[in-house]
Design an enzyme around this catalytic site. Structure first.
Site, PDB file in Angstrom:
ATOM      1  N   ARG A 108      19.708  48.349  59.036  1.00  0.00           N
ATOM      2  CA  ARG A 108      19.957  49.355  60.069  1.00  0.00           C
ATOM      3  C   ARG A 108      19.048  50.576  59.921  1.00  0.00           C
ATOM      4  NH1 ARG A 108      26.348  49.583  61.170  1.00  0.00           N
ATOM      5  NH2 ARG A 108      26.670  47.408  61.698  1.00  0.00           N
ATOM      6  N   ASP A 124      34.190  59.805  69.883  1.00  0.00           N
ATOM      7  CA  ASP A 124      33.575  58.963  68.866  1.00  0.00           C
ATOM      8  C   ASP A 124      32.610  59.839  68.081  1.00  0.00           C
ATOM      9  OD1 ASP A 124      33.338  55.627  68.615  1.00  0.00           O
ATOM     10  OD2 ASP A 124      31.695  56.725  67.687  1.00  0.00           O
TER      11      ASP A 124
HETATM   12  C1  LIG Z   1      34.374  48.849  65.666  1.00  0.00           C
HETATM   13  S1  LIG Z   1      34.318  50.259  66.746  1.00  0.00           S
HETATM   14  C2  LIG Z   1      35.920  50.186  67.481  1.00  0.00           C
HETATM   15  C3  LIG Z   1      35.877  50.507  68.961  1.00  0.00           C
HETATM   16  C4  LIG Z   1      37.213  50.407  69.676  1.00  0.00           C
HETATM   17  N1  LIG Z   1      38.168  51.363  69.163  1.00  0.00           N
HETATM   18  C5  LIG Z   1      37.768  49.023  69.603  1.00  0.00           C
HETATM   19  O1  LIG Z   1      38.734  48.771  68.869  1.00  0.00           O
HETATM   20  O2  LIG Z   1      37.233  48.136  70.286  1.00  0.00           O
HETATM   21  C6  LIG Z   1      34.492  51.621  65.558  1.00  0.00           C
HETATM   22  C7  LIG Z   1      34.055  52.962  66.132  1.00  0.00           C
HETATM   23  O3  LIG Z   1      34.473  53.986  65.236  1.00  0.00           O
HETATM   24  C8  LIG Z   1      33.500  55.007  65.244  1.00  0.00           C
HETATM   25  N2  LIG Z   1      33.627  55.828  64.026  1.00  0.00           N
HETATM   26  C9  LIG Z   1      33.303  55.510  62.756  1.00  0.00           C
HETATM   27  N3  LIG Z   1      33.549  56.527  61.931  1.00  0.00           N
HETATM   28  C10 LIG Z   1      34.059  57.531  62.684  1.00  0.00           C
HETATM   29  C11 LIG Z   1      34.493  58.853  62.405  1.00  0.00           C
HETATM   30  N4  LIG Z   1      34.467  59.358  61.176  1.00  0.00           N
HETATM   31  N5  LIG Z   1      34.935  59.606  63.426  1.00  0.00           N
HETATM   32  C12 LIG Z   1      34.959  59.108  64.686  1.00  0.00           C
HETATM   33  N6  LIG Z   1      34.551  57.869  65.022  1.00  0.00           N
HETATM   34  C13 LIG Z   1      34.096  57.082  64.023  1.00  0.00           C
HETATM   35  C14 LIG Z   1      32.184  54.245  65.349  1.00  0.00           C
HETATM   36  O4  LIG Z   1      31.143  55.046  65.827  1.00  0.00           O
HETATM   37  C15 LIG Z   1      32.544  53.098  66.282  1.00  0.00           C
HETATM   38  O5  LIG Z   1      32.182  53.361  67.603  1.00  0.00           O
END
Ligand SMILES: C[S@@+](CC[C@H](N)C(=O)[O-])C[C@H]1O[C@@H](n2cnc3c(N)ncnc32)[C@H](O)[C@@H]1O
Length: 288
Positions: free
Chosen positions: A42, A144
């Site tokens: 990445r 996010d």
């Molecule tokens: C796997 S996706 C899940 C998306 C959606 N909630 C779903 O279940 O389909 C995880 C998301 O969490 C976000 N994320 C990771 N760490 C985070 C943080 N500390 N604060 C806010 N968002 C975060 C990532 O950017 C990503 O878009």
């Protein structure tokens, strides 16, 4: 783990360790040693874009405090997999919850890891269907950490593959076909959602309760248990007493049993008088 294959960029165990500490301190994302190759893949794109030759050089750029690059570093290390109506059993529960609250003013929902928007649009569609109107009394704040995915979510444009497989005539009712064959969420749907960048680790969330529901799905899996607990302690006081917390299929809240109790499969409600945080205490000081 280091592999023996020659690599385009030098990436030592010390470099991995620095990346691991930086992203944990800033975003709570806990990288195990098994993620070594993923991190290389990445971040290699960032090194290529910057014309650098080693991860050590790249880490120096970050350590010098380049905030734009730090944002891109963070965006590179998030995993954004999502889809419309993912874990579909949640949406009829959300619909019932909204219908039960009908008549009590505007209902407030927080989608706390919205990724590219499929989740908040699924929540918005559910609200429209529950109230049988494109203008339901619902307000969704979708947040996010990753600025790249938030931009995609704001645009609300999705591939025909994604949208045409939606059931119940939803493609036609909630999306406009674009000249390039993709679909854009209708203006009314987009108007139900406000997007903001929020790091769940930051000490002050720009979120005001009381909320009718919080979606926090498939993000806590990236956090360790103490970090999860701190986030959960801060969610609880933001929810109405009968508010619901929706989490992902592989997330359980056994370690927060004094704060949240299971209502139904991966849907939780507050334990009344439980051990939730009453103030917005910092989770962890930011890196910068
Ligand atoms: C796997 S996706 C899940 C998306 C959606 N909630 C779903 O279940 O389909 C995880 C998301 O969490 C976000 N994320 C990771 N760490 C985070 C943080 N500390 N604060 C806010 N968002 C975060 C990532 O950017 C990503 O878009």
């Amino acid at each position: 783990m280091l592999t023996n294959t020659p690599r385009e960029f030098a990436f030592t165990e010390q470099d991995f360790e620095k990346v691991r500490v930086m992203i944990y301190n800033y975003a709570g994302i806990a990288l195990t040693p098994a993620k070594h190759d993923m991190v290389y893949g990445r971040l290699a794109r960032r090194l290529r874009a910057l014309g650098l030759r080693t991860f050590n050089e790249y880490l120096q750029v970050l350590e010098r405090g380049d905030s734009k690059e730090f944002e891109l570093f963070t965006n590179s290390l998030t995993t954004n997999l999502t889809s419309f109506f993912r874990e579909s059993h949640h949406f009829p529960m959300l619909a019932d919850h909204l219908k039960a609250a009908r008549g009590s003013g505007v209902l407030n929902l927080w989608c706390s890891a919205s990724s590219t928007g499929e989740e908040p649009y699924s929540m918005a569609i559910t609200a429209c269907e529950a109230f049988d109107t494109l203008r339901p009394p619902v307000h969704i704040i979708a947040t996010d950490l990753d600025t790249g995915v938030l931009e995609t979510a704001r645009q609300g444009v999705y591939s025909a593959d994604e949208v045409e497989k939606l059931e119940n005539n939803r493609a036609r009712r909630f999306f406009d076909r674009q000249p390039d064959g993709r679909y854009r969420a209708k203006q009314e749907l987009r108007d139900l959602i406000v997007y903001r960048r929020v790091n769940l680790m930051e000490p002050n969330w720009p979120i005001r309760g009381p909320l009718d529901a919080i979606f926090c799905r498939n993000v806590m899996i990236y956090f360790d248990k103490p970090t999860q607990l701190k986030v959960l302690q801060r969610f609880a006081p933001l929810l109405k007493p009968d508010g619901l917390l929706f989490v992902g299929h592989s997330e359980n809240l056994y370690h927060a049993a004094d704060i949240f109790k299971l209502r139904s499969k991966t849907v939780y409600e507050r334990v009344q008088g439980g051990a939730a945080a009453t103030s917005t205490s910092p989770l962890r000081s930011g890196l910068r």
